[in-house]
Design a protein around this motif. Structure first.
Motif, PDB file in Angstrom:
ATOM      1  N   MET A   5       0.861  -1.181   0.000  1.00 23.34           N
ATOM      2  CA  MET A   5       0.000   0.000   0.000  1.00 23.34           C
ATOM      3  C   MET A   5       0.894   1.225   0.000  1.00 23.34           C
ATOM      4  SD  MET A   5      -3.140  -0.988  -0.094  1.00 23.34           S
ATOM      5  CE  MET A   5      -3.972   0.559   0.249  1.00 23.34           C
ATOM      6  N   ALA A   6       0.517   2.228  -0.781  1.00 26.00           N
ATOM      7  CA  ALA A   6       1.260   3.485  -0.779  1.00 26.00           C
ATOM      8  C   ALA A   6       0.910   4.244   0.490  1.00 26.00           C
ATOM      9  CB  ALA A   6       0.904   4.312  -2.015  1.00 26.00           C
ATOM     10  N   ASP A   7       1.879   4.833   1.096  1.00 22.16           N
ATOM     11  CA  ASP A   7       1.658   5.591   2.331  1.00 22.16           C
ATOM     12  C   ASP A   7       1.421   7.049   1.955  1.00 22.16           C
ATOM     13  OD1 ASP A   7       1.460   6.203   5.000  1.00 22.16           O
ATOM     14  OD2 ASP A   7       3.625   6.368   5.286  1.00 22.16           O
ATOM     15  N   ASP A   8       0.221   7.304   1.419  1.00 22.08           N
ATOM     16  CA  ASP A   8      -0.099   8.645   0.929  1.00 22.08           C
ATOM     17  C   ASP A   8      -1.515   8.999   1.374  1.00 22.08           C
ATOM     18  OD1 ASP A   8      -0.589  10.979  -0.424  1.00 22.08           O
ATOM     19  OD2 ASP A   8      -0.012  10.207  -2.390  1.00 22.08           O
ATOM     20  N   PRO A   9      -1.667   9.806   2.438  1.00 25.61           N
ATOM     21  CA  PRO A   9      -2.991  10.152   2.953  1.00 25.61           C
ATOM     22  C   PRO A   9      -3.879  10.863   1.935  1.00 25.61           C
ATOM     23  CG  PRO A   9      -1.257  10.990   4.412  1.00 25.61           C
ATOM     24  CD  PRO A   9      -0.591  10.419   3.206  1.00 25.61           C
ATOM     25  N   GLU A  10      -3.278  11.558   0.967  1.00 23.99           N
ATOM     26  CA  GLU A  10      -4.065  12.246  -0.053  1.00 23.99           C
ATOM     27  C   GLU A  10      -4.611  11.297  -1.113  1.00 23.99           C
ATOM     28  OE1 GLU A  10      -2.455  15.793  -1.736  1.00 23.99           O
ATOM     29  OE2 GLU A  10      -1.478  16.366   0.136  1.00 23.99           O
ATOM     30  N   HIS A  11      -4.004  10.111  -1.220  1.00 21.60           N
ATOM     31  CA  HIS A  11      -4.439   9.109  -2.199  1.00 21.60           C
ATOM     32  C   HIS A  11      -4.526   7.734  -1.527  1.00 21.60           C
ATOM     33  CE1 HIS A  11      -2.534  12.294  -4.697  1.00 21.60           C
ATOM     34  NE2 HIS A  11      -3.672  12.153  -5.347  1.00 21.60           N
ATOM     35  N   PRO A  12      -5.541   7.523  -0.683  1.00 17.94           N
ATOM     36  CA  PRO A  12      -5.642   6.266   0.048  1.00 17.94           C
ATOM     37  C   PRO A  12      -6.011   5.071  -0.836  1.00 17.94           C
ATOM     38  CG  PRO A  12      -7.586   7.605   0.441  1.00 17.94           C
ATOM     39  CD  PRO A  12      -6.634   8.444  -0.365  1.00 17.94           C
ATOM     40  N   ASP A  13      -6.333   5.323  -2.114  1.00 19.27           N
ATOM     41  CA  ASP A  13      -6.726   4.251  -3.027  1.00 19.27           C
ATOM     42  C   ASP A  13      -5.574   3.770  -3.905  1.00 19.27           C
ATOM     43  OD1 ASP A  13      -6.549   6.606  -4.492  1.00 19.27           O
ATOM     44  OD2 ASP A  13      -8.168   6.065  -5.848  1.00 19.27           O
ATOM     45  N   VAL A  14      -4.342   4.145  -3.554  1.00 17.32           N
ATOM     46  CA  VAL A  14      -3.180   3.790  -4.367  1.00 17.32           C
ATOM     47  C   VAL A  14      -2.408   2.647  -3.716  1.00 17.32           C
ATOM     48  CG1 VAL A  14      -0.937   4.640  -5.173  1.00 17.32           C
ATOM     49  CG2 VAL A  14      -2.975   6.056  -5.430  1.00 17.32           C
ATOM     50  N   PHE A  15      -2.001   1.689  -4.559  1.00 17.45           N
ATOM     51  CA  PHE A  15      -1.106   0.632  -4.110  1.00 17.45           C
ATOM     52  C   PHE A  15      -0.052   0.418  -5.175  1.00 17.45           C
ATOM     53  CE2 PHE A  15      -4.505  -1.426  -6.388  1.00 17.45           C
ATOM     54  CZ  PHE A  15      -3.894  -2.424  -7.122  1.00 17.45           C
ATOM     55  N   LEU A  16       1.019  -0.290  -4.798  1.00  8.80           N
ATOM     56  CA  LEU A  16       2.179  -0.448  -5.670  1.00  8.80           C
ATOM     57  C   LEU A  16       2.492  -1.921  -5.871  1.00  8.80           C
ATOM     58  CD1 LEU A  16       4.392   2.123  -3.731  1.00  8.80           C
ATOM     59  CD2 LEU A  16       3.064   2.583  -5.802  1.00  8.80           C
TER      60      LEU A  16
END
Length: 139
Positions: free
Chosen positions: A82-93
């Motif tokens: 999971m990407a650790d990005d509070p602005e984009h919680p729907d992003v994974f890598l």
């Protein structure tokens, strides 16, 4: 289809190859801005990801995507996170450290991203052959 194979037609995700070489990267993956996203319908079957390109820019349902996949990727040995990005919680890598590639996916919402992460993580770790501790590997 073999009844023992897992076929997970997960929700639409957007795919973008955002990095080509992690070895030369000095900033966290989450800091990279994606210039544009390419939209695919993606299906996970066993350890294979099948990518179906969109027929138009406004594709939102399965019928808006081509019926044959344009790309297939085996995920065994790759790493999902999971990407650790509070602005984009729907992003994974999905990272292929052997070739230095990281693929950034956008799943539409956090629940879809977590569902993808769960199934991709399991697929990435399946069928990995373990070398017994008492044997040498020449790889």
């Amino acid at each position: 289809m073999d009844k023992h194979r897992l076929f997970v037609p997960l929700p639409i995700i957007h795919l973008c190859l955002c990095l080509s070489n992690l070895a030369s990267l000095s900033v966290p993956v989450e800091c990279f801005e994606v210039a544009s996203w390419t939209k695919y319908w993606v299906a996970l079957c066993g350890t294979q990801l099948y990518y179906y390109p969109a027929k138009s820019l406004k594709a939102t349902e399965r019928k808006h995507f081509k019926s044959t996949s344009s790309k297939t990727v085996c995920v065994v040995g790759l790493m999902a996170m999971m990407a650790d990005d509070p602005e984009h919680p729907d992003v994974f890598l999905l990272t292929d450290s052997e070739h230095g590639n990281t693929y950034k996916y956008q799943a539409g919402n956090r629940m879809n991203a977590l569902l993808w992460f769960k199934h991709l993580s399991a697929a990435c770790q399946s069928n990995r052959q373990q070398v017994p501790a008492n044997l040498m590997s020449f790889e």
